[in-house]
Design an enzyme around this catalytic site. Structure first.
Site, PDB file in Angstrom:
ATOM      1  N   PRO A   1      26.756 -22.314 -85.601  1.00 21.74           N
ATOM      2  CA  PRO A   1      28.212 -22.193 -85.639  1.00 21.74           C
ATOM      3  C   PRO A   1      28.794 -22.081 -87.051  1.00 21.74           C
ATOM      4  CG  PRO A   1      27.573 -23.879 -84.055  1.00 21.74           C
ATOM      5  CD  PRO A   1      26.313 -23.473 -84.791  1.00 21.74           C
TER       6      PRO A   1
ATOM      7  N   GLN B   1      24.464 -25.624 -80.318  1.00 20.75           N
ATOM      8  CA  GLN B   1      23.465 -26.179 -81.216  1.00 20.75           C
ATOM      9  C   GLN B   1      22.717 -27.297 -80.501  1.00 20.75           C
ATOM     10  OE1 GLN B   1      25.867 -27.583 -84.517  1.00 20.75           O
ATOM     11  NE2 GLN B   1      27.386 -28.376 -83.085  1.00 20.75           N
TER      12      GLN B   1
ATOM     13  N   ASP C   1      34.043 -29.892 -93.890  1.00 21.71           N
ATOM     14  CA  ASP C   1      32.953 -30.815 -93.577  1.00 21.71           C
ATOM     15  C   ASP C   1      32.112 -30.232 -92.437  1.00 21.71           C
ATOM     16  OD1 ASP C   1      31.335 -33.075 -93.505  1.00 21.71           O
ATOM     17  OD2 ASP C   1      32.696 -34.180 -92.192  1.00 21.71           O
TER      18      ASP C   1
ATOM     19  N   ASP D   1      37.190 -23.021 -82.711  1.00 23.28           N
ATOM     20  CA  ASP D   1      36.542 -22.382 -83.851  1.00 23.28           C
ATOM     21  C   ASP D   1      37.575 -22.319 -84.971  1.00 23.28           C
ATOM     22  OD1 ASP D   1      35.529 -20.448 -85.712  1.00 23.28           O
ATOM     23  OD2 ASP D   1      34.229 -19.659 -84.133  1.00 23.28           O
TER      24      ASP D   1
END
Length: 314
Positions: free
Chosen positions: A174, A39, A165, A147
């Site tokens: 992701p 990202q 969160d 992950d």
């Protein structure tokens, strides 16, 4: 002030909440901008709310009101659990506000933070130490770079509180797919028998609640007992829904406002900025229109679709 390759000073972010509605922040400086391979991570100085973290152009945290989100997602379920809140799993968690608040409960024995992007944690330790407030030096904290799908598949640990969160589930990020049935089933399987899963659900506005209703429905389809509450992080520009689910009954009204205040005084370190007994009662007293919209079953999948018109202004 010198700029990284991000928003020029004086430009405004643009995040669409609904058709014809957006929320903006003025960018006074871009302090850091880099791609992590997963990202785009940006640290900016906003005109009104101080230092902020943006992922893929979407606001995650700003300095002035981070406490609202962090306290609102941790303390209500922790209070509902009471002395049973000992082992906490934080999924995502970025700057550490949720970890910080969980550690304030003196009965918490361990907090595991599973973060997919090590670059986010490294950057946050540099730019957002005011959020973590030293929480990563606490021996109760374990950080796992993984992950959450892989972590959930291989761990045999069980948790009393699982806090979701993560960033918004935009396609190609992701977080995509993390509110779908297989992932929610996996997270539910990590709960202790009376454990609580809690997640942000997003905007509860009258024209911007599609994602919130979809997440609320997804959680209630997976877990038999649910509770939901509202807060208002002004940096997001909207009332914000949080949803909790459990295999065991949830009773947000078990304690009175005075009893919650007494619990906080006895069992929580330091003074909260947002949360207390009176705030708890207010948060769980959802307005009639929100209750009606959450009762409908016409929400689509829990995916935030962001096109060119909703990306942050460059």
């Amino acid at each position: 002030m010198a700029q990284a390759d991000g928003w020029p000073a004086g430009r405004w972010t643009q995040e669409h909440l609904a058709e014809g509605e957006m929320h903006c922040h003025r960018i006074d400086a871009t302090l850091h901008r880099a791609g992590s391979g997963l990202q785009t991570i940006e640290v900016v100085e906003t005109g009104g709310y101080g230092r902020g973290l943006f992922l893929d152009g979407r606001v995650q945290h700003v300095e002035a009101d981070e406490y609202i989100y962090s306290e609102a997602i941790v303390h209500p379920p922790a209070v509902m659990l009471g002395a049973r809140c000992r082992r906490v799993l934080v999924v995502g968690g970025g700057p550490g506000g949720v970890v910080r608040e969980a550690l304030r409960h003196r009965g918490v024995e361990s907090v595991v933070q599973v973060e997919i992007d090590a670059a986010v944690l490294d950057l946050c330790r540099t730019w957002f130490a005011h959020v973590a407030q030293g929480c990563y030096d606490d021996p109760r904290v374990e950080v796992v770079i993984a992950d959450i799908r892989d972590f959930a598949r291989r761990t045999d640990r069980r948790f009393d509180l699982v806090v979701n969160d993560i960033s918004e589930p935009m396609e190609g990020t992701p977080a995509a797919g993390l509110f779908e049935a297989p992932m929610l089933d996996a997270l539910a399987s990590l709960l202790s028998p009376e454990g609580v899963f809690v997640t942000w659900a997003g905007s509860a506005g009258p024209r911007s609640d599609d994602l919130a209703r979809a997440i609320d429905r997804a959680v209630s389809d997976r877990l038999p007992h649910t509770a939901r509450w509202l807060c208002h992080p002004q940096a997001y520009g909207t009332s914000w829904l949080t949803v909790a689910g459990s295999h065991a009954p949830l009773d947000p009204w078990r304690l009175s406002a005075a009893e919650i205040d007494a619990w906080l005084a006895a069992r929580v370190a330091g003074e909260t900025m947002l949360y207390d007994g009176e705030t708890h009662v207010h948060m769980f007293s959802l307005p009639k229109d929100v209750r009606r919209r959450l009762a409908t079953r016409d929400a689509g999948p829990a995916v935030l679709k962001v096109g060119p018109a909703t990306e942050a202004a460059r």
